[in-house]
Motif scaffolding. Structure first.
Motif, PDB file in Angstrom:
ATOM      1  N   GLU A 134     -15.938  -4.657  -7.318  1.00 51.53           N
ATOM      2  CA  GLU A 134     -15.569  -3.234  -7.399  1.00 51.53           C
ATOM      3  C   GLU A 134     -16.694  -2.417  -8.036  1.00 51.53           C
ATOM      4  O   GLU A 134     -17.000  -1.314  -7.596  1.00 51.53           O
ATOM      5  CB  GLU A 134     -14.289  -3.073  -8.221  1.00 51.53           C
ATOM      6  CG  GLU A 134     -13.019  -3.418  -7.478  1.00 51.53           C
ATOM      7  CD  GLU A 134     -11.780  -3.002  -8.237  1.00 51.53           C
ATOM      8  OE1 GLU A 134     -11.250  -1.910  -7.946  1.00 51.53           O
ATOM      9  OE2 GLU A 134     -11.342  -3.760  -9.113  1.00 51.53           O
ATOM     10  N   ASN A 152      -6.511  -1.317  -5.670  1.00 51.36           N
ATOM     11  CA  ASN A 152      -7.710  -0.801  -5.001  1.00 51.36           C
ATOM     12  C   ASN A 152      -7.479  -0.759  -3.488  1.00 51.36           C
ATOM     13  O   ASN A 152      -6.366  -1.013  -3.020  1.00 51.36           O
ATOM     14  CB  ASN A 152      -8.948  -1.651  -5.354  1.00 51.36           C
ATOM     15  CG  ASN A 152      -8.763  -3.120  -4.973  1.00 51.36           C
ATOM     16  OD1 ASN A 152      -8.306  -3.454  -3.882  1.00 51.36           O
ATOM     17  ND2 ASN A 152      -9.128  -4.011  -5.889  1.00 51.36           N
ATOM     18  N   ASN A 153      -8.520  -0.426  -2.755  1.00 51.52           N
ATOM     19  CA  ASN A 153      -8.417  -0.355  -1.293  1.00 51.52           C
ATOM     20  C   ASN A 153      -9.270  -1.419  -0.613  1.00 51.52           C
ATOM     21  O   ASN A 153      -9.651  -1.268   0.554  1.00 51.52           O
ATOM     22  CB  ASN A 153      -8.834   1.040  -0.805  1.00 51.52           C
ATOM     23  CG  ASN A 153      -7.879   2.119  -1.269  1.00 51.52           C
ATOM     24  OD1 ASN A 153      -6.673   1.978  -1.154  1.00 51.52           O
ATOM     25  ND2 ASN A 153      -8.421   3.198  -1.823  1.00 51.52           N
TER      26      ASN A 153
END
Length: 243
Positions: A26, A102-103
């Motif tokens: 991330e 998150n994505n």
């Protein structure tokens, strides 16, 4: 835009296939992660590459011969000499729980080309459904029959065929096994083959791309994604190219 997928997380600088490695992606600019799954003795989906724990932990033996609680006793970062505390073998459930925040896309590679894990496909599909991750997961394997089985069981979840031998018409491998993507070894895919494969609406995500020059070539060739141990390097290069 060419997506950046962290191979086993950020395996170049963090312990592979661990939550520490996935979380690092991330911060390092990745768009997703790639990980490997197998079954423990008690049927839990665990994230580890090799069929044995010998290389990546301080233990010995086959993954399939240990229960999850036993596997959790081993240090999955022991090669990093105490840099990371409590770094254990994660479960796919743990990864999906983290992914709710998150994505990220999650490329789940099934390590079922050497050992047969009865029920692995069904368990993975059930877990994907329970977390509603159908549109964020790509399933891949060198076991192409397993990918076909996935497509028949869950046609809404994307599958990809992994391969490492040269092929003049790689899109046909995807067609034969009803997959939506190919994941070739980067050494055997050319710019021309990338272009041709994409025209058949088959995604192309080469692995494991760790050299800056090759990263640049593949980004310029507009492949769907690159799978790399060094997402930070790929992120920087992509930014420079897209300026």
């Amino acid at each position: 835009m060419v997506a950046i997928i962290g191979h086993r997380g950020a395996a170049g600088t963090f312990p592979e296939n661990t939550m520490v490695s996935f979380i690092a992606c991330e911060k390092l600019g990745a768009d997703g992660i790639e990980l490997d799954v197998q079954l423990s003795k008690d049927g839990e989906i665990v994230v580890i590459h090799d069929e044995t724990i010998n290389r990546t932990t301080n233990g010995k033996g086959y993954v399939k011969d240990y229960t999850l609680s036993e596997l959790k006793q081993f240090d999955a970062s022991y090669k990093f000499k105490g840099q990371f505390d409590n770094c254990t073998i994660p479960t796919l459930r743990e990864v999906f729980e983290w992914a709710q925040g998150n994505n990220f896309s999650v490329n789940v590679e099934l390590k079922n080309d050497k050992l047969e894990y009865h029920g692995l496909e069904e368990r993975v599909i059930n877990l994907i459904r329970s977390f509603e991750m159908e549109n964020r997961v790509v399933l891949s394997s060198f076991n192409h029959k397993s990918m076909l089985k996935f497509t028949l069981m869950a046609p809404d979840i994307e599958t990809a065929v992994l391969y490492n031998k040269r092929n003049k018409e790689p899109w046909k491998i995807a067609e034969d096994y009803k997959a939506r993507a190919i994941h070739p070894n980067y050494r055997i895919i050319t710019d021309d083959l990338i272009e041709k494969t994409l025209k058949y609406n088959v995604a192309v995500r080469p692995y494991t791309v760790n050299d800056a020059k090759i990263m640049k070539r593949l980004i310029d060739a507009k492949c769907s994604a690159i799978i790399t141990d060094y997402p930070e390097m790929a992120f920087q290069l992509r930014g420079e190219i897209l300026k």
